[in-house]
Motif scaffolding. Structure first.
Motif, mmCIF file in Angstrom:
data_model
loop_
_atom_site.group_PDB
_atom_site.id
_atom_site.type_symbol
_atom_site.label_atom_id
_atom_site.label_comp_id
_atom_site.label_asym_id
_atom_site.label_seq_id
_atom_site.Cartn_x
_atom_site.Cartn_y
_atom_site.Cartn_z
ATOM 1 N N GLY A 69 0.846 -1.389 0.705
ATOM 2 C CA GLY A 69 -0.315 -0.035 -0.646
ATOM 3 C C GLY A 69 0.762 0.901 -0.361
ATOM 4 N N GLY A 70 2.213 0.747 -0.369
ATOM 5 C CA GLY A 70 2.841 2.473 -0.486
ATOM 6 C C GLY A 70 3.594 2.786 -1.864
ATOM 7 N N THR A 71 3.231 3.858 -2.450
ATOM 8 C CA THR A 71 4.529 4.188 -3.490
ATOM 9 C C THR A 71 5.738 5.464 -2.822
ATOM 10 O OG1 THR A 71 2.993 6.198 -3.933
ATOM 11 C CG2 THR A 71 2.846 3.985 -5.109
ATOM 12 N N ILE A 72 6.576 5.830 -4.139
ATOM 13 C CA ILE A 72 6.942 5.811 -3.076
ATOM 14 C C ILE A 72 7.590 7.762 -4.187
ATOM 15 C CG2 ILE A 72 9.900 6.937 -2.861
ATOM 16 C CD1 ILE A 72 10.582 3.993 -2.465
ATOM 17 N N LYS A 73 7.827 9.337 -3.846
ATOM 18 C CA LYS A 73 8.009 10.359 -4.574
ATOM 19 C C LYS A 73 9.123 10.680 -4.440
ATOM 20 C CE LYS A 73 6.615 14.967 -4.838
ATOM 21 N NZ LYS A 73 5.393 16.160 -4.412
ATOM 22 N N LEU A 74 10.006 10.634 -5.277
ATOM 23 C CA LEU A 74 11.913 11.168 -5.349
ATOM 24 C C LEU A 74 11.860 12.534 -5.289
ATOM 25 C CD1 LEU A 74 14.450 10.001 -5.210
ATOM 26 C CD2 LEU A 74 14.785 10.151 -7.995
ATOM 27 N N GLN A 75 12.351 13.701 -4.133
ATOM 28 C CA GLN A 75 13.006 14.411 -4.600
ATOM 29 C C GLN A 75 14.250 15.365 -4.670
ATOM 30 O OE1 GLN A 75 11.405 17.693 -1.916
ATOM 31 N NE2 GLN A 75 9.154 16.348 -1.974
ATOM 32 N N ARG A 76 13.978 14.700 -6.299
ATOM 33 C CA ARG A 76 15.779 15.705 -6.466
ATOM 34 C C ARG A 76 16.469 16.718 -6.272
ATOM 35 N NH1 ARG A 76 16.782 12.850 -12.357
ATOM 36 N NH2 ARG A 76 18.668 14.177 -12.472
ATOM 37 N N ILE A 77 17.424 16.444 -5.399
ATOM 38 C CA ILE A 77 17.870 18.211 -4.416
ATOM 39 C C ILE A 77 19.318 18.368 -4.845
ATOM 40 C CG2 ILE A 77 18.191 19.466 -2.501
ATOM 41 C CD1 ILE A 77 16.691 17.613 -1.367
ATOM 42 N N PRO A 78 19.359 19.473 -5.261
ATOM 43 C CA PRO A 78 20.339 19.845 -6.575
ATOM 44 C C PRO A 78 22.020 19.675 -4.894
ATOM 45 C CG PRO A 78 18.648 22.082 -6.559
ATOM 46 C CD PRO A 78 18.439 20.681 -5.623
ATOM 47 N N GLY A 79 22.731 19.394 -5.909
ATOM 48 C CA GLY A 79 23.640 19.224 -4.983
ATOM 49 C C GLY A 79 24.775 19.993 -3.280
ATOM 50 N N SER A 80 24.311 21.292 -3.669
ATOM 51 C CA SER A 80 24.669 22.642 -2.754
ATOM 52 C C SER A 80 23.599 22.944 -2.236
ATOM 53 C CB SER A 80 25.179 23.559 -4.413
ATOM 54 O OG SER A 80 24.017 24.130 -4.945
ATOM 55 N N ASP A 81 22.432 22.335 -2.545
ATOM 56 C CA ASP A 81 21.606 22.435 -1.603
ATOM 57 C C ASP A 81 21.220 21.664 -0.595
ATOM 58 O OD1 ASP A 81 21.676 25.229 -2.477
ATOM 59 O OD2 ASP A 81 19.543 24.549 -3.771
ATOM 60 N N TYR A 82 21.989 19.799 -0.691
ATOM 61 C CA TYR A 82 21.087 18.911 -0.692
ATOM 62 C C TYR A 82 21.514 19.110 1.401
ATOM 63 C CZ TYR A 82 20.226 14.104 0.254
ATOM 64 O OH TYR A 82 19.811 12.859 1.319
#
Length: 436
Positions: A69-82
């Protein structure tokens, strides 16, 4: 420059930085008592993130996602901000369920605050995780022997690269012991060739020498005690002996006279090796793609690599490795659907995921990768790295990532002072023992 950037990505573990504002779909409890249908995963937003993006798309369409019952949402965060955005999110109600990290010191603050799930029992009870990865890699990202991460990218061991032509012309072989290294150093100097390239303008290049010498002299246990956060552990005799050996190399001009002005960032150190002005270069495995991009003919014909030499009479095994074992997925203790998260983590050990990493030029840390490396861009180099790590009794995470964040910068400063002759070996040890 991609290769340098990848080393820098792994080295930016300053999670204490703060950043204002972050929009995230976290795993907050709606109060219904039901599992959230969507989990959030933070990933470093470089080009390689497409592999994680594809893996999540595949998982979301799988029977495992439907079952849990689960899905995943990926958030790509710029390296300098991570690092800053991760830190901000972890301190808010919108913490990610899963997040990319470097293991070791980069996650210590979260572990201390009970924000991560200790994965030991989960790994032990899940065959796909227990048998899916090289054991040394799982332990490399652990804290006090407890794993908090599952490997999700490629390995990057530090190797001793050498110029085959320079060695052949001198009638020499790459050293396998410290005595041989000193002898080779002497003979190359006599021929007017700098024994080692070193981008001393970037302090982390000097750290590699200290890390390997301490391991070879005293064994991996020495740094494990340091990593635990006890400043007195810097007083181990192996640390002083390593500092003395480095002073000897510097005094004998093993790195040349102007190494402190040479950069790795701009390709300066790599050029010394490729052009035959230096015979050897201690560097992470990203040195190969660096050379291939800048000096293609040299990389394909005359670039060689070996393990860091053994130290005569030392306690460390020549098979031990230092470097960047990999990156990891860690699991937030606040996630509302552990079952779905664990099912996704299992996919990181799959053959499909392993092949995707190989196609990207990475050397996976999965147990099944060895049989698949013929499809890598350079099978010989890939297999050397994989077998090196596979056979390693210990794989020590780069010290600047493994120690607590407050120690990283001052430690690098003291190492640089040692190389520059601004402190003696004893002063070096005393300074490190004084870290708070």
């Amino acid at each position: 420059m991609e290769s340098y950037s990848r080393r820098w990505f792994l080295g930016v573990s300053g999670a204490t930085m703060l950043s204002a504002g972050l929009t995230a779909c976290g795993s907050s409890d709606s109060g219904s008592g039901k599992k959230d249908s969507e989990l959030t995963a933070f990933v470093w937003g470089d080009d390689a993130a497409r592999i994680q993006e594809d893996a999540i798309k595949t998982f979301n369409a799988s029977s495992a996602a439907k079952k849990t019952g689960g899905t995943i949402k990926l958030q790509r965060i710029p390296g300098s901000d991570y690092p800053a955005k991760l830190r901000t999110a972890m301190g808010s109600p919108s913490a990610p369920d899963l997040f990319f990290n470097w293991g070791g010191g980069s996650i210590k603050a979260y572990v201390d605050e009970d924000q991560l799930i200790d994965l030991h029992d989960i790994i032990e009870s899940t065959p796909a995780l227990k048998n899916g990865f090289l054991p040394s890699i799982i332990q490399s990202g652990a804290l006090e022997g407890r794993p908090y991460g599952i490997p999700m990218r490629g390995m990057q061991p530090v190797l001793l690269f050498f110029n085959k032509k320079v060695f052949k012309d001198a009638g020499l072989e790459p050293p396998t012991s410290w005595t041989q290294l000193l002898d080779v150093n002497k003979k190359f100097k006599a021929r007017g060739i700098q024994p080692f390239a070193l981008g001393g303008a970037d302090k982390w290049t000097e750290l590699m020498w200290v890390s390997y010498l301490v391991d070879r002299i005293g064994g991996p246990e020495v740094f494990r005690k340091i990593q635990s956060g006890d400043p007195a552990a810097w007083g181990d005799p192996a640390v002083l002996r390593a500092a003395e050996e480095i002073k000897g190399l510097v005094d004998n001009e093993a790195f040349g006279k102007g190494f402190s002005s040479v950069q790795y960032n701009n390709g300066g150190a790599s050029a010394l090796l490729a052009k035959g002005k230096a015979a050897m270069h201690l560097m992470g495995s990203w040195e190969y793609p660096t050379q291939l991009g800048k000096f293609k003919a040299f990389a394909e014909k005359d670039l060689g690599w070996v393990a860091f030499p053994a130290y005569d009479g030392g306690a460390g095994d020549i098979r031990n490795v230092v470097g960047n074992p990999t990156n990891y997925w860690s699991l937030s203790s606040r996630t509302q659907n552990r079952e779905a998260a664990i099912e996704f983590l299992k996919t990181c050990a799959s053959e499909e995921y392993t092949k995707a990493l190989i196609a990207n030029g990475d050397i996976p840390t999965t147990a099944n990768a060895g049989a698949l490396l013929d499809d890598s861009p350079n099978p010989e180099f890939a297999k050397f790295q994989y077998e090196l790590v596979q056979n390693a009794p210990a794989f020590t995470l780069s010290w600047d990532q493994a120690v607590k964040p407050d120690w990283s910068a001052p430690m690098l400063t003291e190492i640089d002072k040692l190389f520059l002759g601004q402190s003696s070996p004893k002063e070096f040890v005393t300074a490190l023992k004084g870290l708070k």
